[in-house]
Design a protein around this motif. Sequence first.
Motif, mmCIF file in Angstrom:
data_model
loop_
_atom_site.group_PDB
_atom_site.id
_atom_site.type_symbol
_atom_site.label_atom_id
_atom_site.label_comp_id
_atom_site.label_asym_id
_atom_site.label_seq_id
_atom_site.Cartn_x
_atom_site.Cartn_y
_atom_site.Cartn_z
ATOM 1 N N ALA A 372 0.828 -1.204 0.000
ATOM 2 C CA ALA A 372 0.000 0.000 0.000
ATOM 3 C C ALA A 372 0.860 1.251 0.000
ATOM 4 C CB ALA A 372 -0.915 0.007 1.209
ATOM 5 N N TRP A 373 1.837 1.319 0.927
ATOM 6 C CA TRP A 373 2.529 2.584 1.106
ATOM 7 C C TRP A 373 3.635 2.794 0.100
ATOM 8 C CZ3 TRP A 373 0.448 6.287 3.791
ATOM 9 C CH2 TRP A 373 -0.468 5.958 4.783
ATOM 10 N N THR A 374 4.321 1.738 -0.373
ATOM 11 C CA THR A 374 5.446 1.989 -1.270
ATOM 12 C C THR A 374 5.106 1.783 -2.726
ATOM 13 O OG1 THR A 374 6.205 -0.268 -1.087
ATOM 14 C CG2 THR A 374 7.106 1.304 0.470
ATOM 15 N N MET A 375 3.989 1.102 -3.062
ATOM 16 C CA MET A 375 3.692 0.904 -4.477
ATOM 17 C C MET A 375 2.399 1.546 -4.913
ATOM 18 S SD MET A 375 5.459 -2.271 -5.970
ATOM 19 C CE MET A 375 4.707 -3.750 -5.354
ATOM 20 N N LEU A 376 1.274 1.288 -4.189
ATOM 21 C CA LEU A 376 0.005 1.820 -4.671
ATOM 22 C C LEU A 376 -0.091 3.330 -4.499
ATOM 23 C CD1 LEU A 376 -3.073 -0.360 -3.853
ATOM 24 C CD2 LEU A 376 -2.004 0.143 -6.000
ATOM 25 N N PHE A 377 0.386 3.838 -3.341
ATOM 26 C CA PHE A 377 0.253 5.268 -3.066
ATOM 27 C C PHE A 377 1.061 6.113 -4.054
ATOM 28 C CE2 PHE A 377 -0.457 9.047 -1.014
ATOM 29 C CZ PHE A 377 0.652 9.594 -0.418
ATOM 30 N N PRO A 378 2.349 5.787 -4.326
ATOM 31 C CA PRO A 378 3.050 6.574 -5.346
ATOM 32 C C PRO A 378 2.435 6.434 -6.730
ATOM 33 C CG PRO A 378 4.626 5.406 -4.014
ATOM 34 C CD PRO A 378 3.294 4.886 -3.629
ATOM 35 N N LEU A 379 1.929 5.203 -7.064
ATOM 36 C CA LEU A 379 1.307 5.014 -8.379
ATOM 37 C C LEU A 379 0.094 5.921 -8.549
ATOM 38 C CD1 LEU A 379 1.199 1.263 -9.340
ATOM 39 C CD2 LEU A 379 1.972 3.159 -10.699
ATOM 40 N N SER A 380 -0.749 5.981 -7.516
ATOM 41 C CA SER A 380 -1.944 6.811 -7.640
ATOM 42 C C SER A 380 -1.570 8.284 -7.672
ATOM 43 C CB SER A 380 -2.922 6.514 -6.511
ATOM 44 O OG SER A 380 -2.287 6.652 -5.283
ATOM 45 N N MET A 381 -0.512 8.664 -6.938
ATOM 46 C CA MET A 381 -0.040 10.051 -7.004
ATOM 47 C C MET A 381 0.425 10.399 -8.402
ATOM 48 S SD MET A 381 0.406 12.268 -4.529
ATOM 49 C CE MET A 381 1.216 12.524 -3.003
ATOM 50 N N VAL A 382 1.212 9.482 -9.022
ATOM 51 C CA VAL A 382 1.722 9.736 -10.371
ATOM 52 C C VAL A 382 0.563 9.866 -11.349
ATOM 53 C CG1 VAL A 382 2.880 8.557 -12.260
ATOM 54 C CG2 VAL A 382 4.010 8.804 -10.089
ATOM 55 N N ASN A 383 -0.454 8.997 -11.179
ATOM 56 C CA ASN A 383 -1.630 9.058 -12.034
ATOM 57 C C ASN A 383 -2.305 10.415 -11.929
ATOM 58 O OD1 ASN A 383 -3.793 8.197 -13.627
ATOM 59 N ND2 ASN A 383 -4.943 7.603 -11.831
ATOM 60 N N LEU A 384 -2.455 10.888 -10.684
ATOM 61 C CA LEU A 384 -3.114 12.178 -10.473
ATOM 62 C C LEU A 384 -2.288 13.305 -11.068
ATOM 63 C CD1 LEU A 384 -5.497 13.520 -9.163
ATOM 64 C CD2 LEU A 384 -4.198 13.728 -7.086
ATOM 65 N N LEU A 385 -0.958 13.228 -10.907
ATOM 66 C CA LEU A 385 -0.105 14.293 -11.444
ATOM 67 C C LEU A 385 -0.191 14.340 -12.965
ATOM 68 C CD1 LEU A 385 3.057 14.063 -9.223
ATOM 69 C CD2 LEU A 385 1.507 15.964 -9.446
ATOM 70 N N ILE A 386 -0.137 13.153 -13.601
ATOM 71 C CA ILE A 386 -0.188 13.148 -15.070
ATOM 72 C C ILE A 386 -1.533 13.670 -15.548
ATOM 73 C CG2 ILE A 386 -0.151 11.675 -17.100
ATOM 74 C CD1 ILE A 386 1.841 9.954 -15.765
ATOM 75 N N THR A 387 -2.608 13.241 -14.862
ATOM 76 C CA THR A 387 -3.933 13.732 -15.257
ATOM 77 C C THR A 387 -4.015 15.239 -15.105
ATOM 78 O OG1 THR A 387 -4.853 11.680 -14.427
ATOM 79 C CG2 THR A 387 -6.385 13.459 -14.864
ATOM 80 N N GLY A 388 -3.497 15.747 -13.981
ATOM 81 C CA GLY A 388 -3.514 17.189 -13.753
ATOM 82 C C GLY A 388 -2.732 17.935 -14.821
ATOM 83 N N LEU A 389 -1.580 17.386 -15.197
ATOM 84 C CA LEU A 389 -0.754 18.032 -16.213
ATOM 85 C C LEU A 389 -1.498 18.100 -17.538
ATOM 86 C CD1 LEU A 389 2.082 19.120 -16.680
ATOM 87 C CD2 LEU A 389 2.740 16.874 -17.469
ATOM 88 N N ILE A 390 -2.123 16.980 -17.923
ATOM 89 C CA ILE A 390 -2.814 16.964 -19.213
ATOM 90 C C ILE A 390 -4.009 17.904 -19.193
ATOM 91 C CG2 ILE A 390 -4.100 15.497 -20.790
ATOM 92 C CD1 ILE A 390 -2.246 13.286 -20.145
ATOM 93 N N VAL A 391 -4.750 17.923 -18.062
ATOM 94 C CA VAL A 391 -5.909 18.817 -17.990
ATOM 95 C C VAL A 391 -5.454 20.270 -18.048
ATOM 96 C CG1 VAL A 391 -7.709 19.644 -16.451
ATOM 97 C CG2 VAL A 391 -7.452 17.241 -16.829
ATOM 98 N N ALA A 392 -4.337 20.582 -17.357
ATOM 99 C CA ALA A 392 -3.878 21.976 -17.349
ATOM 100 C C ALA A 392 -3.398 22.401 -18.726
ATOM 101 C CB ALA A 392 -2.751 22.126 -16.330
ATOM 102 N N LEU A 393 -2.799 21.458 -19.496
ATOM 103 C CA LEU A 393 -2.260 21.847 -20.800
ATOM 104 C C LEU A 393 -3.331 21.922 -21.874
ATOM 105 C CD1 LEU A 393 1.070 19.867 -20.991
ATOM 106 C CD2 LEU A 393 0.730 22.297 -20.625
ATOM 107 N N THR A 394 -4.450 21.199 -21.689
ATOM 108 C CA THR A 394 -5.407 21.136 -22.783
ATOM 109 C C THR A 394 -6.655 21.966 -22.565
ATOM 110 O OG1 THR A 394 -6.416 19.218 -21.807
ATOM 111 C CG2 THR A 394 -4.715 18.829 -23.457
ATOM 112 N N THR A 395 -6.820 22.643 -21.418
ATOM 113 C CA THR A 395 -8.001 23.498 -21.268
ATOM 114 C C THR A 395 -7.576 24.950 -21.373
ATOM 115 O OG1 THR A 395 -7.759 23.515 -18.884
ATOM 116 C CG2 THR A 395 -9.245 21.907 -19.833
ATOM 117 N N LYS A 396 -8.286 25.703 -22.155
ATOM 118 C CA LYS A 396 -8.022 27.134 -22.403
ATOM 119 C C LYS A 396 -6.586 27.390 -22.783
ATOM 120 C CE LYS A 396 -9.748 29.005 -18.814
ATOM 121 N NZ LYS A 396 -9.537 30.001 -17.845
#
Lengths: 396, 103, 166
Positions: A372-396
């Motif tokens: 949970a702490w060393t694999m799933l948590f960083p994976l979900s963080m990376v997922n959120l960061l990539i999603t945030g980056l794509i949303v920030a670059l593609t809206t307006k």
Amino acid sequence: MNFLIISLIKAALIAFVLLTALAYLQWIERKVIAHIQLRVGPYRVGPHGLLQPLADVVKLITKEGVIPSHVNRLFYIMAPWLAVTLALISIAVIPFGPEITVGGVTTWMQLTDLRIGVLFVLAVSSIGVYGVALGGWASNNKYSLLGGLRSSAQMISYELPLALAVAAPLLLANTLSFREMVQYQSGYWLGFIPRWNAIPEILGFIVFLIAGFAETNRVPFDLPEAENELVAGFHTEYSSMKFAAFFMAEYANMVTVTAVATLLFLGGWTPLFPEPYSDFVPIIVFALGGLIAIYHGLNPARRKDKFTLPAAGLVFLGLAALFGVSLFVPVLKAILMALFWFCGKIGILLFIFIWVRGTSPRFRYDQLMRFAWTMLFPLSMVNLLITGLIVALTTK
Amino acid sequence: MQNTVPVSWYLILSAILFGLGVAGFIFRRNIITVFMSIELMLNAVNLSFIAFSYTLKQVDGHIFSFFVMVVAAAEAAVGLAIILTVFKNRDTLMIDEVSSMKY
Amino acid sequence: MTPLIFFIFAGIAVFCGINLVAQRHPIASALSLVGVMGSLAILYLQLGGEFIAAAQVIVYAGAIMVLFVFVIMLLNAGAEGAAPRVSGIVRYLGLILLAAFLGLISFVIQSMLPRTEGVVFGAFQGGTALEIGRKLFTVYLLPFEVTSVLILIAIVGAIVLARKEI
């Protein structure tokens, strides 16, 4: 006043259907695990064991409920009640279908739509930890205490990747309510690929499912309640109805997790193909099932199947005919199509849950926490960061 | 009966809860119960913030309340770790008995 | 409807608060505190703070209090002994003074805020996640970043304090 009556009818309907579904979910689990292990499962009580859940309910109600003398009474009785109540509450915000008009009344197939629906489900699952922790502590037994502590530590550790995996579709859809989340996922790319969130968020979907396995204490994360570890863990000292309450809470949690996964990632009740072609899918599926059942009923392996398999085949053909008839009745069509796709997706996810239970060994406790702490948590963080980056670059 | 509740009643409730928190902080001797009384005081202050935010029709009170929750979480984590260490060294949870530095 | 819900949940909050202070066993106090937090979440919903109500239940009642319950179970904290005896006069005087103090505070608060200003459920629509997010990431950006550093400090502190070697 009209709103109150409609809500009461919806609440009664959902409660009744949910409780029946929980009982038969246990039948499905026993049959599927049995067939994975090359045996038959419940077979004698009713045709193919269909009355087994009824027999189990009667047994659990009439069994003597023993409250040992060394337990803390108030918390011992409160813990299963808390677990069951919280597990059943979160169904209130799950939408089963779009807006329908039945007999002049227009309503959504949902008990209530909160503006913060996703947060409500997360909140209810956070409080659900108390049922397990109190059950383990109140039993006044070192095995139960260890099982309860481990189970609640596991549940709060996996809430973090769960919430982060949920946050990524929320970024895409820009809303916290389930209804609008499903509306965001309607429509098709290139005309035939559905706009489900699982396609851009495949990592988030997998993380959510794994965290869902751990939240509901299912294999491979069921160390705290397995029978050959810690003497059944936190529900060692429970018997009859209180034990049944813990069981029911676990299955209701499974249904909630798969329903939320369907709504957030698999598009809820939106069909796989565009509208005019996808209307025939239920008819084809049920007709095929009926024909296969009748074919196997003609030369059956066991003598009893000469009657039960053709009967099941006829039931499936009847369902196919019902879907066919509903193509001409718009009110019925909206309800039945939405229910078919939604319950179909939930059924596939529940089948995956049961399949994993039948085939995987379980994690040791420190492997579980490290995962949970060393694999799933960083994976979900990376997922959120990539999603945030794509949303920030593609809206307006 | 009128269909509204005066905002001052929410603030009075916040005052009552804060007073109960102070009473627990002063009179209880188990360190964990003292810590929980501090959390009760923080909750009372949160209610006060949200009530004022309703009165002024601004959302800043909600944001302050959010920060109070975050600080309470950080404080609970470190405080409980300290309590665990004290228990490991002194083998007691009563604050009267952890008094080796007194005169 | 609004006064009914307020009285029910305010009553539950005060009852659980008194229970927190009066109970001997820490687990009963911890569960009373969870009760206080739950009823306060309902009151936040009435005041229009839907996001804060959800955050209260998820963070406060669902994570912080679980931590408290863990520590109580780990340390096997038992019930406290009897409190030292207080004489009857002091006890009665204390209750009278408490009632006077509460009356004074109520009077001051009610004179500050006009009585005609009532709480109507749904009158304040600004507590949504959208509004909070907007303010949090523009006006209050510095406190937001500072609290993330604070949480990092707390994590490091908790791990260092809880290590096996002393």
